[in-house]
Scaffold this motif. Sequence first.
Motif, PDB file in Angstrom:
ATOM      1  N   PRO A 184      68.845  -0.266  33.198  1.00  0.00           N
ATOM      2  CA  PRO A 184      67.961   0.689  33.889  1.00  0.00           C
ATOM      3  C   PRO A 184      67.257   1.673  32.973  1.00  0.00           C
ATOM      4  N   LEU A 185      67.950   2.166  31.949  1.00  0.00           N
ATOM      5  CA  LEU A 185      67.356   3.141  31.041  1.00  0.00           C
ATOM      6  C   LEU A 185      66.202   2.538  30.247  1.00  0.00           C
ATOM      7  N   SER A 186      66.421   1.405  29.610  1.00  0.00           N
ATOM      8  CA  SER A 186      65.362   0.802  28.797  1.00  0.00           C
ATOM      9  C   SER A 186      64.206   0.315  29.666  1.00  0.00           C
ATOM     10  N   ALA A 187      64.501  -0.189  30.871  1.00  0.00           N
ATOM     11  CA  ALA A 187      63.430  -0.653  31.754  1.00  0.00           C
ATOM     12  C   ALA A 187      62.520   0.494  32.166  1.00  0.00           C
ATOM     13  N   MET A 188      63.118   1.651  32.476  1.00  0.00           N
ATOM     14  CA  MET A 188      62.308   2.814  32.834  1.00  0.00           C
ATOM     15  C   MET A 188      61.431   3.258  31.661  1.00  0.00           C
ATOM     16  N   MET A 189      62.020   3.298  30.473  1.00  0.00           N
ATOM     17  CA  MET A 189      61.268   3.725  29.293  1.00  0.00           C
ATOM     18  C   MET A 189      60.147   2.742  28.962  1.00  0.00           C
ATOM     19  N   LEU A 190      60.397   1.454  29.102  1.00  0.00           N
ATOM     20  CA  LEU A 190      59.356   0.458  28.837  1.00  0.00           C
ATOM     21  C   LEU A 190      58.161   0.677  29.756  1.00  0.00           C
ATOM     22  N   PHE A 191      58.438   0.931  31.017  1.00  0.00           N
ATOM     23  CA  PHE A 191      57.349   1.155  31.977  1.00  0.00           C
ATOM     24  C   PHE A 191      56.569   2.419  31.637  1.00  0.00           C
ATOM     25  N   VAL A 192      57.280   3.506  31.351  1.00  0.00           N
ATOM     26  CA  VAL A 192      56.623   4.781  31.072  1.00  0.00           C
ATOM     27  C   VAL A 192      55.757   4.684  29.822  1.00  0.00           C
ATOM     28  N   VAL A 193      56.308   4.126  28.740  1.00  0.00           N
ATOM     29  CA  VAL A 193      55.577   4.069  27.468  1.00  0.00           C
ATOM     30  C   VAL A 193      54.357   3.164  27.584  1.00  0.00           C
ATOM     31  N   THR A 194      54.504   1.991  28.182  1.00  0.00           N
ATOM     32  CA  THR A 194      53.361   1.074  28.290  1.00  0.00           C
ATOM     33  C   THR A 194      52.296   1.616  29.240  1.00  0.00           C
ATOM     34  N   LEU A 195      52.711   2.277  30.323  1.00  0.00           N
ATOM     35  CA  LEU A 195      51.731   2.837  31.252  1.00  0.00           C
ATOM     36  C   LEU A 195      50.917   3.942  30.580  1.00  0.00           C
ATOM     37  N   VAL A 196      51.601   4.904  29.970  1.00  0.00           N
ATOM     38  CA  VAL A 196      50.885   6.015  29.341  1.00  0.00           C
ATOM     39  C   VAL A 196      50.043   5.515  28.176  1.00  0.00           C
ATOM     40  N   ALA A 197      50.597   4.611  27.359  1.00  0.00           N
ATOM     41  CA  ALA A 197      49.836   4.082  26.225  1.00  0.00           C
ATOM     42  C   ALA A 197      48.586   3.343  26.703  1.00  0.00           C
ATOM     43  N   SER A 198      48.688   2.608  27.809  1.00  0.00           N
ATOM     44  CA  SER A 198      47.523   1.907  28.364  1.00  0.00           C
ATOM     45  C   SER A 198      46.463   2.895  28.824  1.00  0.00           C
ATOM     46  N   MET A 199      46.887   3.921  29.556  1.00  0.00           N
ATOM     47  CA  MET A 199      45.934   4.913  30.039  1.00  0.00           C
ATOM     48  C   MET A 199      45.255   5.645  28.879  1.00  0.00           C
ATOM     49  N   VAL A 200      46.026   5.963  27.847  1.00  0.00           N
ATOM     50  CA  VAL A 200      45.473   6.684  26.692  1.00  0.00           C
ATOM     51  C   VAL A 200      44.453   5.826  25.963  1.00  0.00           C
ATOM     52  N   GLN A 201      44.745   4.546  25.799  1.00  0.00           N
ATOM     53  CA  GLN A 201      43.824   3.683  25.068  1.00  0.00           C
ATOM     54  C   GLN A 201      42.533   3.453  25.853  1.00  0.00           C
ATOM     55  N   ILE A 202      42.633   3.304  27.161  1.00  0.00           N
ATOM     56  CA  ILE A 202      41.416   3.167  27.975  1.00  0.00           C
ATOM     57  C   ILE A 202      40.619   4.471  27.945  1.00  0.00           C
ATOM     58  N   TYR A 203      41.316   5.592  28.092  1.00  0.00           N
ATOM     59  CA  TYR A 203      40.686   6.913  28.042  1.00  0.00           C
ATOM     60  C   TYR A 203      39.948   7.123  26.724  1.00  0.00           C
ATOM     61  N   SER A 204      40.518   6.616  25.641  1.00  0.00           N
ATOM     62  CA  SER A 204      39.941   6.821  24.311  1.00  0.00           C
ATOM     63  C   SER A 204      38.603   6.127  24.141  1.00  0.00           C
ATOM     64  N   LEU A 205      38.298   5.147  24.990  1.00  0.00           N
ATOM     65  CA  LEU A 205      36.988   4.495  24.921  1.00  0.00           C
ATOM     66  C   LEU A 205      35.866   5.522  25.087  1.00  0.00           C
ATOM     67  N   GLY A 206      36.100   6.516  25.950  1.00  0.00           N
ATOM     68  CA  GLY A 206      35.105   7.559  26.148  1.00  0.00           C
ATOM     69  C   GLY A 206      35.265   8.713  25.188  1.00  0.00           C
ATOM     70  N   TYR A 207      36.524   9.135  24.989  1.00  0.00           N
ATOM     71  CA  TYR A 207      36.758  10.331  24.171  1.00  0.00           C
ATOM     72  C   TYR A 207      36.429  10.101  22.702  1.00  0.00           C
ATOM     73  N   MET A 208      36.756   8.932  22.182  1.00  0.00           N
ATOM     74  CA  MET A 208      36.540   8.653  20.755  1.00  0.00           C
ATOM     75  C   MET A 208      35.207   7.953  20.499  1.00  0.00           C
ATOM     76  N   HIS A 209      34.346   7.893  21.500  1.00  0.00           N
ATOM     77  CA  HIS A 209      33.061   7.207  21.351  1.00  0.00           C
ATOM     78  C   HIS A 209      32.261   7.798  20.183  1.00  0.00           C
ATOM     79  N   GLY A 210      31.834   6.916  19.296  1.00  0.00           N
ATOM     80  CA  GLY A 210      31.033   7.351  18.157  1.00  0.00           C
ATOM     81  C   GLY A 210      31.836   7.780  16.951  1.00  0.00           C
ATOM     82  N   ASP A 211      33.170   7.812  17.057  1.00  0.00           N
ATOM     83  CA  ASP A 211      33.986   8.216  15.915  1.00  0.00           C
ATOM     84  C   ASP A 211      33.951   7.127  14.836  1.00  0.00           C
ATOM     85  N   LYS A 212      33.794   7.550  13.586  1.00  0.00           N
ATOM     86  CA  LYS A 212      33.685   6.591  12.485  1.00  0.00           C
ATOM     87  C   LYS A 212      34.994   5.836  12.239  1.00  0.00           C
TER      88      LYS A 212
END
Length: 647
Positions: free
Chosen positions: A93-121
């Motif tokens: 249960p512990l590792s399963a919860m952490m896997l979900f949390v880390v992959t969900l947040v990491a996915s949202m951050v990477q999609i979000y970065s498409l706009g936030y980091m736009h134009g960064d060298k």
Amino acid sequence: MFKEMHDLFQWAWLIPALPFLSFLLIAFVTKRSKGLSSTVSILAILTALGIAVAIGIGVIQSGAELVENPAIVNVNWLNIMGLKINFGTVIDPLSAMMLFVVTLVASMVQIYSLGYMHGDKGWSRYYAYQSLFASAMLGMVIATNLLQLFIFWELVGLCSYLLIGFWYFKVSAREAAKKAFITTRVGDFGLLLGILFLYNKFGTLDFVALSAALSANLQNVAVVGTVSYVTVMAFLVFMGPLGKSGQFPLHVWLPDAMEGPTPVSALIHAATMVVAGVYLVARMYFLFHASPAALQFIAGLGAFTAIFAASIAIAQDDIKRILAYSTLSQLGYMMFALGVGSYSGSMFHLMTHAFFKALMFLGAGSVIHALHEKQNIWDMGGLWKKMPITGWTFFIGVLAISGVPPFAGFWSKDEILANALLNGHPIIYAVGLFTAFLTAFYMSRLFFVAFMGPEKPENHPHESPWSMTIPLIILAFFSVVGGLVSLPEHNFAFFVHYGEFEAEAMHWGLAGISVIAGLLGIGLAYTIYLKKSIAAEAIVARFPGVYKVLQNKYYIDELYLWLIHNIMDGLGKALYWFDIYVIDGVVNGIALITRGSAKTLRRTSTGQLQTYAMVFFFAVVVLYLVFAFGEGQLTTLNPLATLGGVK
């Protein structure tokens, strides 16, 4: 059914492997193509999220069976005389919860970065670092032994250094990266010592084997003075979480780490890296549970960190630093929950906090993006009308962290507070309750000033692009419903391990008290900063000393600098002069004597036979003269010759 789930669990290694593969592809193949690099990275983490969700469903369906018998897959990595180390995956249960949390947040951050980091060298480099960090964090979560965990633990630290200092052309970013790396190394040294102590005592680093060995040998543990060997090991292991999870006094790196891109703050400093320490304590809870002294220390330090950081947050003006100190405070909450025996409450709060704190960090990034890098809340205002999606989602995050029902933070925070009181820790409960009041106050202060305050005519805010708003909406959804999974009818099995105060036993009276504390905090912020019935300037004028201390973070950084410049540097100079004049003086003096003697003796070794013959001749003459003319004198000087007369 369980066999089918176990077959699924065997594929857990793909979750960290996919982001690592994307890191390699970006680094060596696609780095010249920005679009391809981000696509590879996002597809990899979304696939990992899909596998994590499937595994999470499998864990829920398996019920309590995985609590006592985790699904473990091991492959022998190192096998030499006296040392056998495996690499593998553990699903419970512990590792399963952490896997979900880390992959969900990491996915949202990477999609979000498409706009936030736009134009960064450094676009491709950014996504490469993001992928490597996700891989390291996920690898740490599913580790089956301490050495495997420590390898990924250190890789997480490296990635945080790379991401905090991503804009390396900024001096502040470079310095913040070094500060984070060096500060966390202090704690990691203690963790490494703890790992060595554990292996020396029990001969294994595997979590399951360690738990069994500790349980079997608990009555025969060697004693070091008056402190048990187990307590020594527990304190050493806890030094790692002390640094990584920003507990006092190693908290100083986290606020400065806000110099990195805001999506990095959402990923590392809200939902993943900083909770690695909390996760380690939870994973090694069998060790800490065996040492009441260690648990008491964790509870006290966590409570102190919670109120300490919250008090600083009420006087900060930078939107990201307010969130940073809020994160420190909530990490203190998670730690003292573990200390008072609320294992389930701590892990539950880790999950809900990941949702609403990542949401607010990304919301802050949306504001900074719209205002062209402005971060002072007093330079903002009127954003609610111009940025409705960002405003509403941020408001949801504020309600969640303030513990307003039915938002996610209400369920986890109140479980922690109730455990603290019912398990016999009234002082920690009072500290946690007051911290809840402060949290609601400073988060509402931020929201009322930035979003509902007077609009600044020089600002021209606009809503962020879809790549940034969609992750906000998804995280806002989880911030609303994330706490409902603890209700008994959902059969949610993630928080039963070591949990003595489960959701179905929630004390609604105590929950009501904490809700009132949160509402009072919101109401006070509304009265001061929106309605302005009480002037904030008047409060500052009445308590200028207190405000200055809080605004300057209790001068902890200044204290460390003073200690470094005056104590450590002074000690270093003293040792330098001791080395130069004492150590080097003795060594160089011996060398000078040897060299001088050698120069003198060298003159007697000419290599000429005539010279040697002359020396021998004079030596013979001297000896002859001594024996010929000195015999009488020698006899007279000999006292034995006068005894008894001369024969």
